[in-house]
Design an enzyme around this catalytic site. Structure first.
Site, PDB file in Angstrom:
ATOM      1  CE  LYS A 110     -27.603  67.135 -30.204  1.00  0.00           C
ATOM      2  NZ  LYS A 110     -26.665  66.152 -29.792  1.00  0.00           N
TER       3      LYS A 110
HETATM    4  C1  E4P Z   1     -27.350  63.812 -27.569  1.00  0.00           C
HETATM    5  O1  E4P Z   1     -27.645  64.069 -28.679  1.00  0.00           O
HETATM    6  C2  E4P Z   1     -26.058  63.897 -26.818  1.00  0.00           C
HETATM    7  O2  E4P Z   1     -25.121  64.035 -27.727  1.00  0.00           O
HETATM    8  C3  E4P Z   1     -25.743  62.806 -25.998  1.00  0.00           C
HETATM    9  O3  E4P Z   1     -26.728  61.912 -26.032  1.00  0.00           O
HETATM   10  C4  E4P Z   1     -25.320  63.157 -24.542  1.00  0.00           C
HETATM   11  O4  E4P Z   1     -24.872  62.110 -23.955  1.00  0.00           O
HETATM   12  P1  E4P Z   1     -23.957  62.220 -22.751  1.00  0.00           P
HETATM   13  O5  E4P Z   1     -24.925  62.757 -21.471  1.00  0.00           O
HETATM   14  O6  E4P Z   1     -23.645  60.673 -22.245  1.00  0.00           O
HETATM   15  O7  E4P Z   1     -22.926  63.264 -22.876  1.00  0.00           O
END
Ligand code: E4P
Length: 242
Positions: A110
């Site tokens: 990522k």
């Molecule tokens: C995506 O890969 C992120 O880990 C995640 O969806 C972020 O979500 P949040 O905005 O609820 O922290």
């Protein structure tokens, strides 16, 4: 937003694009957005999940080293597992990403949607390392990520809603743009906060939605199911046993 007009638009687009390859998968994949082994195990036992996404904030809650948690997740779930780099310079992202990718064949690296990140995505793509480009908040960002060869793009719908925008509009734009130009990058709807986000993602044709465990549980809940079951169990007591 996803009403009759939208369906009509989709139908006419199908006509306009007849003969072109549609990229929609057979079914939207469901990933769990979590670094918590216990809840990943529970979701896995429900047969619900196809993969896992993590981020540094989720892993900080796990209270164990990142690689240790990612390895434990890989042992539980046989699907794409996203682990995020924390370096922000090209060389640092490459070093960290290669280390993560070496942990297990299912690891997806990522990478944040910044200039150095996109350069690293291009290199990872050339090396056959899968990537999830994260923190996407605009369609042009998503287009650049696809051009760099990203495996997944993660538009953060909940965080756009948080500042008064329409997160799902972004997903709709990205799906349309990727379809227009046959990009192989998969749209991974992220920052999902409720079942409505999830079902809108499916209606739009997002390839994946990553969902916290709390929302996965909300997806299965319906008061009529609970009331109906309670009545069946009550009536079952009245059935003669012989
Ligand atoms: C995506 O890969 C992120 O880990 C995640 O969806 C972020 O979500 P949040 O905005 O609820 O922290």
């Amino acid at each position: 937003m996803v009403g009759a007009g939208h369906k009509e638009a989709l139908r006419s687009e199908e006509v306009l694009t007849a003969g072109r390859r549609r990229r929609s998968p057979l079914c939207m994949k469901l990933f769990i957005d979590s670094g918590d082994i216990d809840e990943i195990r529970e979701a896995q036992a429900m047969g619900a999940i196809d993969g896992v996404t993590t981020n540094p904030s989720l892993l900080a809650k796990a209270g164990r080293p990142t690689k240790e948690v990612l390895m434990a997740i890989c042992e539980l779930v046989d699907g794409p597992i996203s682990g995020e780099v924390v370096a922000t310079d090209y060389q640092g992202i490459l070093t960290e990403g290669r280390e993560l990718a070496a942990l297990h064949p299912n690891i997806v690296v990522k990478v944040p949607l910044i200039e150095e990140g996109l350069k690293a995505v291009k290199t990872f793509t050339d090396e056959g390392i899968k990537t999830n480009v994260t923190l996407c908040f605009s369609a042009p960002q998503a287009l650049l990520a696809a051009k760099a060869g990203a495996t997944y793009i993660s538009p953060f719908v909940g965080r756009i809603d948080d500042i008064g925008g329409e997160g799902m509009d972004l997903v709709e734009q990205i799906v349309a743009i990727y379809d227009n130009y046959d990009f192989d990058t998969q749209v991974l709807t992220a920052s999902v906060r409720n079942p409505t986000h999830f079902i809108q993602a499916a209606l739009i044709g997002s390839h994946v939605a990553t969902v916290p465990f709390k929302v996965i549980r909300q997806l299965l809940k319906h008061p009529l199911t609970d009331n109906g079951l309670a009545r069946f169990l009550e009536d079952a007591k009245k059935i003669p046993t012989s």
